[in-house]
Design a protein around this motif. Structure first.
Motif, PDB file in Angstrom:
ATOM      1  N   SER A 163       0.852  -1.195   0.000  1.00 43.03           N
ATOM      2  CA  SER A 163       0.000   0.000   0.000  1.00 43.03           C
ATOM      3  C   SER A 163       0.885   1.241   0.000  1.00 43.03           C
ATOM      4  N   ASN A 164       0.403   2.292  -0.678  1.00 38.83           N
ATOM      5  CA  ASN A 164       1.170   3.540  -0.689  1.00 38.83           C
ATOM      6  C   ASN A 164       0.822   4.437   0.499  1.00 38.83           C
ATOM      7  N   GLN A 165      -0.070   3.971   1.395  1.00 40.88           N
ATOM      8  CA  GLN A 165      -0.438   4.734   2.572  1.00 40.88           C
ATOM      9  C   GLN A 165       0.352   4.228   3.785  1.00 40.88           C
ATOM     10  N   PHE A 166       0.884   5.190   4.565  1.00 41.62           N
ATOM     11  CA  PHE A 166       1.699   4.831   5.713  1.00 41.62           C
ATOM     12  C   PHE A 166       1.475   5.866   6.801  1.00 41.62           C
ATOM     13  N   SER A 167       1.419   5.412   8.047  1.00 41.69           N
ATOM     14  CA  SER A 167       1.161   6.327   9.157  1.00 41.69           C
ATOM     15  C   SER A 167       2.286   6.259  10.174  1.00 41.69           C
ATOM     16  N   THR A 168       2.521   7.371  10.862  1.00 40.62           N
ATOM     17  CA  THR A 168       3.488   7.447  11.960  1.00 40.62           C
ATOM     18  C   THR A 168       2.802   8.074  13.166  1.00 40.62           C
ATOM     19  N   GLY A 169       3.396   7.832  14.330  1.00 37.26           N
ATOM     20  CA  GLY A 169       2.842   8.377  15.559  1.00 37.26           C
ATOM     21  C   GLY A 169       1.598   7.626  15.983  1.00 37.26           C
ATOM     22  N   SER A 170       0.948   8.130  17.006  1.00 39.59           N
ATOM     23  CA  SER A 170      -0.294   7.535  17.492  1.00 39.59           C
ATOM     24  C   SER A 170      -1.095   8.606  18.224  1.00 39.59           C
ATOM     25  N   GLY A 171      -2.408   8.359  18.370  1.00 43.10           N
ATOM     26  CA  GLY A 171      -3.257   9.317  19.070  1.00 43.10           C
ATOM     27  C   GLY A 171      -3.280  10.666  18.382  1.00 43.10           C
TER      28      GLY A 171
END
Length: 433
Positions: A163-171
């Motif tokens: 997938s080309n979607q990526f997340s960092t951190g939380s909350g």
């Protein structure tokens, strides 16, 4: 590797007590003394444990078949201590001494056989043939080579993210990103080459092993690779246990730069269990150290403990299962890992002299710590599965073609590392030349 001598096949067909295997065996130059001289006429042989004696003799035959004559000689001597009237074992011992060039000892054993057992004409003819040829030869082990060339296609040569979607951190710090094109799957054609070398070093069956692999892609040259592995393997026996010990070193190059170095020590052991002749069961213990010269805090030590089952008949099946423990360098992302590895392989004859292969592997890793606090705030879990199918077609005595298909599915809870790939490749192989 020496072929089994004709006397082995002949003596196996003759009636007991000439049911032994007159094959090649080895021992240091010395006089061979077997306990218990010829018993008095009508006397019963000394008591012995039939099951243990039979297994001892079968183990000696296995050693001869595996080209381990020195070990076979030791087993035959132990066998003859319990069964001094087994003419076939005497014959095995005599022929092996002649093969090794121990002429005086071979002649002593031949005369002993003629005096004690008065061999039938077929056996006497074998003895006379060995005498006529002489016993001045020494064992030689021809190195085995194999060359391979391949051409294939992989739809994800760089293991790009699914997938080309990526997340960092939380909350409240959770941020969504879109991966750049370099992180996405790149299809490409590739050319590969390989060289295998195997050399027996001594009469115990010790082996020197070398493997060279090269792969070049048409466009994605960042994934061009080369690897070299050198290994030494030696058989061992401790009581009724037997197995192999192996030490190996390897290097891996990516884009013409040293990427990885590895040292490994491995022990395989077969327990003294009564299993069918077609089945081989072994236990495995391995320790490896991996270094990454161009990456910081990536080095690790991996311990593997497992078991392997191998069934050999018209169809060949191999199953292995291992537990894994990976101790990483201080500061490695995700910390230490533990997991397991499993493999199932099947080889099946097919019509028109073809052979089919089917394989499935699965490897699972569970990290101990958060991968990267406040950036990738997840404890990494990896689950990699591979399915492989191949058809092999012989092209004469030493050549073959193999068409191989492979699918890999790497499931991860960190989307950046999750990927799928499919590859197909045609390989030509030339061996034993």
């Amino acid at each position: 590797m020496r072929a089994v001598s004709p006397p082995l096949l002949l003596s196996l067909l003759l009636a007991l007590p000439w049911g032994g295997a007159a094959a090649q065996a080895a021992a240091p130059q010395r006089d061979i003394v077997v306990a218990s001289a010829e018993p008095a006429t009508g006397a019963e042989p000394a008591a012995y444990a039939p099951v243990q004696q039979e297994e001892l003799y079968l183990e000696a035959m296995r050693a001869l078949a595996a080209d381990q004559p020195e070990r076979a000689n030791a087993l035959l001597l132990r066998f003859l201590e319990g069964e001094p009237r087994h003419a076939g074992a005497w014959l095995d011992l005599a022929f092996s001494q002649c093969t090794l060039g121990h002429g005086a000892e071979a002649e002593r054993l031949f005369r002993e056989i003629e005096t004690r057992f008065k061999p039938p004409p077929a056996i006497q003819e074998l003895i006379d043939q060995h005498r006529a040829r002489g016993c001045d030869t020494k064992p030689s082990w021809r190195p085995l080579w194999a060359l391979s060339l391949g051409r294939g296609y992989d739809n994800n040569i760089n293991q790009g993210a699914s997938s080309n979607q990526f997340s960092t951190g939380s909350g409240s710090t959770l941020t969504q990103w879109e991966l750049p094109p370099d992180y996405m799957p790149k299809p490409d054609y590739q050319t590969s080459a390989g060289v295998d070398y195997l050399q027996q070093l001594d009469e115990t069956g010790s082996l020197l092993i070398a493997q060279l692999r090269l792969r070049q892609n048409d466009s994605v040259h960042a994934q061009d690779s080369g690897s070299l592995q050198l290994g030494y393997e030696r058989p061992w026996q401790w009581g009724a246990w037997r197995g192999y010990g192996t030490v190996a070193v390897s290097v891996l190059q990516l884009e013409r730069q040293l990427y990885q170095r590895q040292e490994q020590v491995q022990v395989r052991a077969s327990p003294p269990l009564n299993v069918p002749d077609q089945l081989q069961w072994s236990l495995l213990a391995s320790l490896s150290h991996v270094r990454y010269p161009t990456r910081t805090k990536y080095d690790s030590n991996t311990l593997e403990l497992g078991t392997n089952l191998y069934w050999r008949d018209t169809r060949q099946v191999t199953f292995s299962l291992s537990g894994l423990l990976d101790k990483g360098q201080n500061g490695r992302l995700g910390g230490d890992r533990h997991g397991w590895y499993s493999s199932l392989q099947l080889m099946q004859p097919l019509p028109y002299n073809l052979k089919g292969e089917l394989g499935w592997t699965r490897q699972v890793w569970q990290s101990s710590d958060v991968y990267s606090p406040e950036i990738i705030d997840i404890v990494r879990h990896q689950d990699t599965r591979q399915l492989r199918a191949a058809v092999l077609m012989p092209l004469g005595q030493h050549q073959s073609l193999q068409l191989e298909w492979r699918a890999v599915r790497n499931q991860e809870n960190i989307s950046l590392f999750q990927y799928n790939s499919h590859a197909i490749q045609l390989n030509w192989r030339w061996d034993n030349f």
